[in-house]
Design a protein around this motif. Structure first.
Motif, mmCIF file in Angstrom:
data_model
loop_
_atom_site.group_PDB
_atom_site.id
_atom_site.type_symbol
_atom_site.label_atom_id
_atom_site.label_comp_id
_atom_site.label_asym_id
_atom_site.label_seq_id
_atom_site.Cartn_x
_atom_site.Cartn_y
_atom_site.Cartn_z
ATOM 1 N N ASP A 168 0.836 -1.225 0.113
ATOM 2 C CA ASP A 168 0.006 -0.042 0.084
ATOM 3 C C ASP A 168 0.818 1.343 -0.097
ATOM 4 O O ASP A 168 0.309 2.257 -0.469
ATOM 5 N N GLY A 169 2.175 0.991 0.411
ATOM 6 C CA GLY A 169 2.949 2.393 0.364
ATOM 7 C C GLY A 169 4.348 2.050 0.698
ATOM 8 O O GLY A 169 4.705 1.063 1.433
ATOM 9 N N LEU A 170 5.269 2.864 0.201
ATOM 10 C CA LEU A 170 6.717 2.931 0.396
ATOM 11 C C LEU A 170 7.105 3.887 1.621
ATOM 12 O O LEU A 170 6.537 4.918 1.351
ATOM 13 N N VAL A 171 7.281 3.387 2.720
ATOM 14 C CA VAL A 171 7.678 4.226 3.678
ATOM 15 C C VAL A 171 9.202 4.873 3.935
ATOM 16 O O VAL A 171 10.157 4.082 4.041
ATOM 17 N N PHE A 172 9.277 6.049 3.664
ATOM 18 C CA PHE A 172 10.692 6.777 3.588
ATOM 19 C C PHE A 172 11.051 7.331 4.965
ATOM 20 O O PHE A 172 10.378 8.082 5.524
ATOM 21 N N SER A 173 12.184 7.071 5.432
ATOM 22 C CA SER A 173 12.628 7.474 6.638
ATOM 23 C C SER A 173 13.986 8.121 6.901
ATOM 24 O O SER A 173 14.558 8.191 5.536
ATOM 25 N N LYS A 174 14.249 8.653 7.930
ATOM 26 C CA LYS A 174 15.636 9.667 7.687
ATOM 27 C C LYS A 174 16.822 8.672 7.850
ATOM 28 O O LYS A 174 17.925 9.318 7.658
ATOM 29 N N SER A 175 16.250 7.645 8.179
ATOM 30 C CA SER A 175 17.576 6.732 8.434
ATOM 31 C C SER A 175 17.334 5.451 7.666
ATOM 32 O O SER A 175 16.170 5.075 7.167
ATOM 33 N N TRP A 176 18.345 4.636 7.210
ATOM 34 C CA TRP A 176 18.208 3.468 6.489
ATOM 35 C C TRP A 176 17.395 2.533 7.276
ATOM 36 O O TRP A 176 16.607 1.751 6.517
ATOM 37 N N PHE A 177 17.811 2.273 8.435
ATOM 38 C CA PHE A 177 17.118 1.167 9.157
ATOM 39 C C PHE A 177 15.506 1.199 9.173
ATOM 40 O O PHE A 177 15.029 0.152 9.226
ATOM 41 N N HIS A 178 14.920 2.204 9.299
ATOM 42 C CA HIS A 178 13.544 2.469 9.604
ATOM 43 C C HIS A 178 12.839 2.594 8.014
ATOM 44 O O HIS A 178 11.652 2.902 8.219
ATOM 45 N N HIS A 179 13.529 2.763 6.979
ATOM 46 C CA HIS A 179 12.805 2.649 5.648
ATOM 47 C C HIS A 179 11.850 1.211 5.727
ATOM 48 O O HIS A 179 12.328 0.257 6.334
ATOM 49 N N SER A 180 10.594 1.424 5.237
ATOM 50 C CA SER A 180 9.734 0.115 5.252
ATOM 51 C C SER A 180 8.737 0.220 4.302
ATOM 52 O O SER A 180 8.786 1.110 3.247
ATOM 53 N N MET A 181 7.585 -0.538 4.507
ATOM 54 C CA MET A 181 6.385 -0.645 3.370
ATOM 55 C C MET A 181 5.361 -0.639 4.459
ATOM 56 O O MET A 181 5.376 -1.404 5.257
ATOM 57 N N ASN A 182 4.167 -0.124 3.873
ATOM 58 C CA ASN A 182 2.739 -0.201 4.361
ATOM 59 C C ASN A 182 2.388 -1.576 3.558
ATOM 60 O O ASN A 182 2.440 -1.242 2.232
ATOM 61 N N TYR A 183 1.847 -2.677 3.982
ATOM 62 C CA TYR A 183 1.518 -3.508 3.493
ATOM 63 C C TYR A 183 0.467 -4.487 4.163
ATOM 64 O O TYR A 183 0.060 -4.302 5.298
ATOM 65 N N ARG A 184 -0.393 -5.248 3.535
ATOM 66 C CA ARG A 184 -1.355 -6.166 4.092
ATOM 67 C C ARG A 184 -0.745 -7.792 3.409
ATOM 68 O O ARG A 184 -0.811 -7.786 2.304
ATOM 69 N N SER A 185 -0.394 -8.444 4.184
ATOM 70 C CA SER A 185 0.029 -9.921 3.823
ATOM 71 C C SER A 185 -0.695 -11.161 4.671
ATOM 72 O O SER A 185 -0.965 -11.182 5.786
ATOM 73 N N VAL A 186 -1.340 -12.058 3.774
ATOM 74 C CA VAL A 186 -1.740 -13.167 4.231
ATOM 75 C C VAL A 186 -0.862 -14.346 4.133
ATOM 76 O O VAL A 186 -0.384 -14.608 3.126
ATOM 77 N N VAL A 187 -0.595 -15.258 5.046
ATOM 78 C CA VAL A 187 -0.003 -16.574 4.877
ATOM 79 C C VAL A 187 -1.025 -17.710 5.211
ATOM 80 O O VAL A 187 -1.525 -17.733 6.397
ATOM 81 N N VAL A 188 -0.734 -18.814 4.555
ATOM 82 C CA VAL A 188 -1.706 -19.936 5.007
ATOM 83 C C VAL A 188 -0.922 -21.268 4.717
ATOM 84 O O VAL A 188 0.184 -21.253 3.909
ATOM 85 N N HIS A 189 -1.085 -21.784 5.613
ATOM 86 C CA HIS A 189 -0.369 -23.178 5.731
ATOM 87 C C HIS A 189 -1.464 -24.509 5.590
ATOM 88 O O HIS A 189 -2.488 -24.370 6.167
ATOM 89 N N ALA A 190 -1.161 -25.453 4.919
ATOM 90 C CA ALA A 190 -2.289 -26.344 4.568
ATOM 91 C C ALA A 190 -1.832 -27.603 4.003
ATOM 92 O O ALA A 190 -0.479 -27.688 3.590
ATOM 93 N N GLN A 191 -2.705 -28.480 3.795
ATOM 94 C CA GLN A 191 -2.448 -29.812 3.121
ATOM 95 C C GLN A 191 -3.204 -29.789 1.647
ATOM 96 O O GLN A 191 -4.534 -29.727 1.807
#
Length: 204
Positions: free
Chosen positions: A96-119
């Protein structure tokens, strides 16, 4: 795999869906997880092949009630492995977005993610296959299955369809601006969020 009791509108957490960090970003709400699966235009399908090596395949998907259907070729490792049923993981992510920080460490993304485990199971019932493939085509555009040719016998025989039950599922998401260290607040660098939007420009 141990589980924890959960209300009907939430998935029950398991060892595999319980995070070790950033626990505040994880939820098990079915409606929101299904919303992400329905909005995402592709998913990544992971499993261990018969040779013992890991596989990750990007593919198109559709959710029908509490089942996720994935399309592949009967000649692929996915199609061949599924003949006996096998353990899989599936992820679907929306950025949903690229998050720009004043430091390298805190650059991030806004996201929604689903993980499924199954047979996973290979779908062989003709009626279930027809309904699931129709739903896959209608994901492109409502009613598209009625505005295109159905698969021929040869095409149908070459197409593998996997059914993945949605029972062991987690949702992880991030929203908001950058998390700056107090010592960085006065640094002369720009920060903020650049919105990311996926746009379909036409419906046929």
């Amino acid at each position: 795999m141990s589980t924890i009791e959960s209300p009907a509108d939430h998935f029950a957490p398991t060892e595999r869906t319980t995070p070790n960090r950033a626990k505040e970003r994880v939820s098990y709400e079915k409606a929101e997880a299904y919303r992400v699966l329905d909005e995402a235009l592709h998913c990544d399908f992971a499993f261990v092949g018969r040779d013992g090596a890991p596989r990750v395949l990007p593919t198109f998907h559709v959710r029908v009630d509490d089942t996720l259907y994935l399309h592949g070729s009967t000649g692929s490792s996915m199609g061949m492995g599924a003949r006996e049923g096998f353990a899989v993981s599936v992820t679907a992510t929306i950025v949903d977005g690229l998050v720009f920080s004043k430091s390298w460490f805190h650059h991030s993304m806004n996201y929604r993610s689903v993980v499924v485990h199954a047979q996973a199971r290979l779908v062989t019932d003709p009626d279930e296959r027809w309904s699931a493939f129709r739903a896959l085509i209608d994901r492109f555009s409502e009613g598209r299955s009625d505005r295109s040719r159905a698969a021929s016998s040869k095409e149908n025989a070459a197409s593998a369809l996997l059914a993945i039950p949605l029972a062991e599922v987690s949702l992880k998401q991030r929203a908001g601006g950058p998390n700056e260290d107090p010592a960085d607040e006065d640094l002369p660098y720009e920060n903020g969020v650049a919105e990311v939007v996926t746009t379909v420009t036409g419906r046929l």
